[in-house]
Design a protein around this motif. Structure first.
Motif, PDB file in Angstrom:
ATOM      1  N   VAL A  32       0.795  -1.055   0.022  1.00 56.27           N
ATOM      2  CA  VAL A  32       0.057  -0.110  -0.132  1.00 56.27           C
ATOM      3  C   VAL A  32       0.862   1.094  -0.066  1.00 56.27           C
ATOM      4  N   VAL A  33       2.060   1.319   0.643  1.00 53.60           N
ATOM      5  CA  VAL A  33       2.689   2.538   0.908  1.00 53.60           C
ATOM      6  C   VAL A  33       3.569   2.706  -0.398  1.00 53.60           C
ATOM      7  N   SER A  34       4.072   1.495  -0.827  1.00 51.24           N
ATOM      8  CA  SER A  34       4.797   1.589  -2.135  1.00 51.24           C
ATOM      9  C   SER A  34       3.892   2.087  -3.161  1.00 51.24           C
ATOM     10  N   GLY A  35       2.627   1.473  -3.285  1.00 48.81           N
ATOM     11  CA  GLY A  35       1.853   2.061  -4.423  1.00 48.81           C
ATOM     12  C   GLY A  35       1.617   3.405  -4.404  1.00 48.81           C
ATOM     13  N   TRP A  36       1.122   3.885  -3.311  1.00 44.29           N
ATOM     14  CA  TRP A  36       0.797   5.549  -2.986  1.00 44.29           C
ATOM     15  C   TRP A  36       2.088   6.148  -3.538  1.00 44.29           C
ATOM     16  N   THR A  37       3.135   5.672  -2.876  1.00 41.96           N
ATOM     17  CA  THR A  37       4.432   6.569  -2.932  1.00 41.96           C
ATOM     18  C   THR A  37       4.910   6.655  -4.662  1.00 41.96           C
ATOM     19  N   LEU A  38       4.574   5.437  -5.281  1.00 43.77           N
ATOM     20  CA  LEU A  38       4.740   5.687  -6.651  1.00 43.77           C
ATOM     21  C   LEU A  38       3.712   6.840  -7.354  1.00 43.77           C
ATOM     22  N   THR A  39       2.678   6.629  -6.828  1.00 46.30           N
ATOM     23  CA  THR A  39       1.666   7.591  -7.355  1.00 46.30           C
ATOM     24  C   THR A  39       2.056   9.011  -7.212  1.00 46.30           C
ATOM     25  N   SER A  40       2.658   9.241  -5.619  1.00 42.66           N
ATOM     26  CA  SER A  40       3.047  10.579  -5.454  1.00 42.66           C
ATOM     27  C   SER A  40       4.236  11.197  -6.228  1.00 42.66           C
ATOM     28  N   ARG A  41       5.119  10.108  -6.421  1.00 44.07           N
ATOM     29  CA  ARG A  41       6.342  10.369  -7.181  1.00 44.07           C
ATOM     30  C   ARG A  41       5.925  10.843  -8.729  1.00 44.07           C
ATOM     31  N   VAL A 191      -2.771  14.289  -3.523  1.00 46.37           N
ATOM     32  CA  VAL A 191      -3.519  15.225  -3.530  1.00 46.37           C
ATOM     33  C   VAL A 191      -2.844  16.459  -3.621  1.00 46.37           C
ATOM     34  N   GLU A 192      -1.841  16.869  -2.868  1.00 46.82           N
ATOM     35  CA  GLU A 192      -0.997  18.151  -2.667  1.00 46.82           C
ATOM     36  C   GLU A 192      -0.499  18.247  -4.157  1.00 46.82           C
ATOM     37  N   ASN A 193       0.032  17.218  -4.844  1.00 48.88           N
ATOM     38  CA  ASN A 193       0.741  17.446  -6.113  1.00 48.88           C
ATOM     39  C   ASN A 193      -0.654  17.879  -7.111  1.00 48.88           C
ATOM     40  N   ALA A 194      -1.652  17.204  -7.098  1.00 48.09           N
ATOM     41  CA  ALA A 194      -2.590  17.512  -7.853  1.00 48.09           C
ATOM     42  C   ALA A 194      -3.270  18.886  -7.790  1.00 48.09           C
ATOM     43  N   VAL A 195      -3.701  19.503  -6.587  1.00 51.02           N
ATOM     44  CA  VAL A 195      -3.515  20.817  -6.292  1.00 51.02           C
ATOM     45  C   VAL A 195      -2.783  21.750  -6.859  1.00 51.02           C
ATOM     46  N   VAL A 196      -1.666  21.552  -6.773  1.00 50.60           N
ATOM     47  CA  VAL A 196      -0.438  22.345  -7.055  1.00 50.60           C
ATOM     48  C   VAL A 196      -0.779  22.422  -8.843  1.00 50.60           C
ATOM     49  N   VAL A 197      -0.768  21.373  -9.305  1.00 54.55           N
ATOM     50  CA  VAL A 197      -1.007  21.203 -10.872  1.00 54.55           C
ATOM     51  C   VAL A 197      -2.143  22.182 -11.196  1.00 54.55           C
ATOM     52  N   ALA A 198      -3.305  21.901 -10.610  1.00 56.90           N
ATOM     53  CA  ALA A 198      -4.539  22.439 -11.145  1.00 56.90           C
ATOM     54  C   ALA A 198      -4.233  24.083 -10.795  1.00 56.90           C
ATOM     55  N   SER A 311      14.420   3.253  -2.905  1.00 48.51           N
ATOM     56  CA  SER A 311      14.548   2.923  -1.580  1.00 48.51           C
ATOM     57  C   SER A 311      12.978   2.920  -1.051  1.00 48.51           C
ATOM     58  N   TYR A 312      12.600   4.273  -1.322  1.00 48.45           N
ATOM     59  CA  TYR A 312      10.906   4.397  -0.906  1.00 48.45           C
ATOM     60  C   TYR A 312       9.902   3.574  -1.385  1.00 48.45           C
ATOM     61  N   LEU A 313      10.156   2.808  -2.625  1.00 46.98           N
ATOM     62  CA  LEU A 313       9.285   1.786  -2.984  1.00 46.98           C
ATOM     63  C   LEU A 313       9.628   0.545  -2.380  1.00 46.98           C
ATOM     64  N   GLY A 314      10.544   0.374  -1.898  1.00 44.58           N
ATOM     65  CA  GLY A 314      11.060  -0.936  -1.461  1.00 44.58           C
ATOM     66  C   GLY A 314      11.395  -0.923  -0.198  1.00 44.58           C
ATOM     67  N   PRO A 315      12.545  -1.072   0.383  1.00 47.41           N
ATOM     68  CA  PRO A 315      12.913  -1.390   1.844  1.00 47.41           C
ATOM     69  C   PRO A 315      12.495  -0.275   2.855  1.00 47.41           C
ATOM     70  N   ARG A 316      12.199   0.927   2.222  1.00 52.20           N
ATOM     71  CA  ARG A 316      11.849   1.945   3.263  1.00 52.20           C
ATOM     72  C   ARG A 316      10.390   2.059   3.378  1.00 52.20           C
ATOM     73  N   ALA A 317       9.993   1.492   2.432  1.00 53.01           N
ATOM     74  CA  ALA A 317       8.186   1.350   2.670  1.00 53.01           C
ATOM     75  C   ALA A 317       8.067   0.600   3.797  1.00 53.01           C
ATOM     76  N   VAL A 318       8.908  -0.622   3.681  1.00 53.55           N
ATOM     77  CA  VAL A 318       8.982  -1.528   4.795  1.00 53.55           C
ATOM     78  C   VAL A 318       9.170  -0.984   6.160  1.00 53.55           C
TER      79      VAL A 318
END
Length: 544
Positions: A32-41, A191-198, A311-318
């Protein structure tokens, strides 16, 4: 008493139930953390690209892009991930011992001190905005320099409140993760990124194209600044709402000095400032050293960003997921149970890092070919960048060991050793940067990328040495780690080598190479995940 497994019923039991479920939730939560981290990046990349397309390739655009990240940079240097690493163990311990109401009280008193410090930083940044704007516009000269300076000064003032908002968001994340809630906390940055883009797109439509140096009207600058701060406010609001839903409202309250638990957490945070500040200083030193090589900064930035992303998509998400679990076990269980929890955390960390290690190591040169196209003498740098990717592949695994190790120590309310580890990491970076001029220009980016590996290795050695003493007589490395390595060797390595052989035989064009990598990678990952899923129940790993 603390650490005996006692504690009052309702709130403590609630925290305990989320921290130690019957079925280990680490893998699911990490995904879950990895998926949303990827979306955020991806959203962060879109944010940069949209702003760049709006302002054009100008010095003014450089200043705006940098000004928008200054508050986050200040927050990262002053506190950053330390908020989670110090607050989560405190909330879990207090919740187990004295109940949820007491955890809310401690959170409120920690929040008051952190928000006061953030308010002081906000005021300081606003007062220093003319100086910051001057630094951001050093390359701007001519009649429009004064206009650019005024615009950037105004923008820095408008975004300075984000320091407080980032602290609020971090407190909300800590509260949610202490209760075993990860999905909303990981999704909110998107959400933060989406608001800035808009906001940037609306400002561009309203004020017209802004692509020439110094041509941005004041209204455009105000709109972008307000949109950026509103985006962080939305992010913070989501995190605070998630914390309230988890039963831990972020309500600042006075009385820190009279609260032993809150004061101890605040002192651990203050004593661990280097954990957040030293990595930023190290990155700055590496980029400064890379300026001596044409194209060196670009290669260094790409390599480091790839290291951070993996790192954040793998070990640091853990490591983010296991902190509350380790905190619960450290506060109420025996040394053997804590060792079992550590072996589980180590298993998942290594298991999450192995795919990137194997796939990036095997496909380093094809990946470098896809990222850069150099001609003539610059082609030599391309070969060195492929070597840099090999270093990054190993560094993200070593960095994961460092991160999960310090999380395990923070779970035991130990902060001095993680701070010492970060100091050793910075020393390794500075030493490498100091000797890098002895190497020629083609080798220097590789040496500087090696600084990442050396720094993470030094830090990992410090925290793991301390953990070995803490876990004794239990072993530092358990059988689950060997199983993770075995599964990776059996599934990932053959698939990756077979794919590399196919690429070598076919020698496809870049577009075809990308397509083949997009097939080979997922096939290897699915095979790895299927085998790993069958192995996990046999190991009985889990922090509960």
């Amino acid at each position: 008493m603390r650490g005996t497994g006692g504690g009052t019923a309702d709130g403590g039991q609630a925290l305990r139930s989320t921290a130690a479920p019957a079925e280990d939730p680490t893998a699911r939560r990490s995904l879950v953390v990895s998926g949303w981290t990827l979306t955020s990046r991806v959203g962060g990349l879109a944010r940069v690209l949209v702003l760049g397309a709006t302002l054009g390739p100008t010095l003014f655009a450089n200043g705006v892009q940098t000004a928008l990240v200054v508050p986050n940079l200040v927050f990262t240097v002053v506190a950053g991930s330390l908020v989670m690493m110090t607050v989560i163990p405190a909330l879990v311990r207090v919740g187990d011992d004295a109940g949820q109401d007491r955890a809310v009280e401690v959170l409120g008193r920690i929040s008051a001190r952190l928000l006061l410090a953030a308010a002081c930083c906000t005021l300081a940044l606003a007062c220093a905005s003319p100086l910051v704007a001057r630094l951001l516009s050093l390359g701007v000269h001519g009649p429009r320099a004064a206009q650019v300076h005024r615009s950037l000064t105004l923008l820095v003032i408008l975004v300075s409140p984000q320091i407080v908002l980032y602290v609020v968001a971090a407190l909300g994340v800590a509260a949610q993760q202490a209760r075993g809630r990860f999905a909303l906390a990981a999704a909110a940055p998107a959400v933060e990124n989406a608001v800035v883009v808009a906001g940037v797109l609306l400002a561009d439509v309203w004020f017209g194209p802004v692509r020439q140096l110094g041509s941005a009207p004041v209204g455009f600058v105000v709109a972008v600044g307000i949109a950026s701060t509103a985006a962080v406010a939305a992010h913070a609001a989501i995190q605070v709402t998630g914390a309230a839903r988890a039963g831990l409202r972020v309500r600042p309250r006075p009385g820190l000095k009279g609260d032993a638990d809150a004061l101890a957490a605040a002192r651990r945070l203050r004593g661990s400032v280097g954990v957040a500040a030293f990595p930023s200083a190290g990155l700055g030193a590496m980029l400064l050293a890379a300026t001596t090589v044409p194209g060196g900064v670009l290669l260094m930035q790409v390599a480091y960003q790839l290291f951070a992303a993996l790192s954040y998509l793998g070990p640091r998400a853990v490591s983010m997921v296991v902190l509350p679990l380790l905190s619960a076990v450290a506060g109420r269980s025996s040394g053997r149970a804590y060792a079992a929890a550590w072996h589980s955390a180590l298993f998942y960390t290594v298991a999450a890092a192995l795919p990137a290690l194997v796939l990036l190591a095997v496909f380093a040169r094809p990946t470098a070919d896809l990222l850069f196209w150099f001609e003539g003498e610059q082609a030599v740098l391309l070969g060195r960048f492929a070597d840099c990717l090999l270093v990054v592949a190993v560094a993200q695994l070593v960095g994961g060991l460092h991160d999960v190790g310090r999380q395990a120590l923070f779970a035991r309310l130990e902060h001095r050793v993680p701070a010492r580890a970060s100091a050793c990491a910075l020393a390794a970076v500075l030493l490498t940067c100091a000797v890098s001029p002895a190497f020629d220009g083609t080798h220097r980016p590789l040496v500087l990328t090696g600084a990442v590996l050396l720094s993470e290795g030094a830090a990992a050695a410090v925290v793991l040495t301390r953990l070995r003493t803490t876990l004794s007589p239990e072993p530092l490395l358990g059988a689950p780690l060997l199983w993770a390595l075995a599964v990776g060797a059996v599934t990932l390595v053959p698939a990756a080598l077979a794919g590399r052989w196919v690429l070598a035989v076919v020698a496809p064009a870049p577009a075809a190479t990308l397509g083949m990598l997009l097939v080979i990678g997922p096939v290897a990952l699915v095979t790895y995940a299927v085998v790993l899923r069958r192995v996990i129940p046999r190991l009985g790993v889990g922090a509960g």
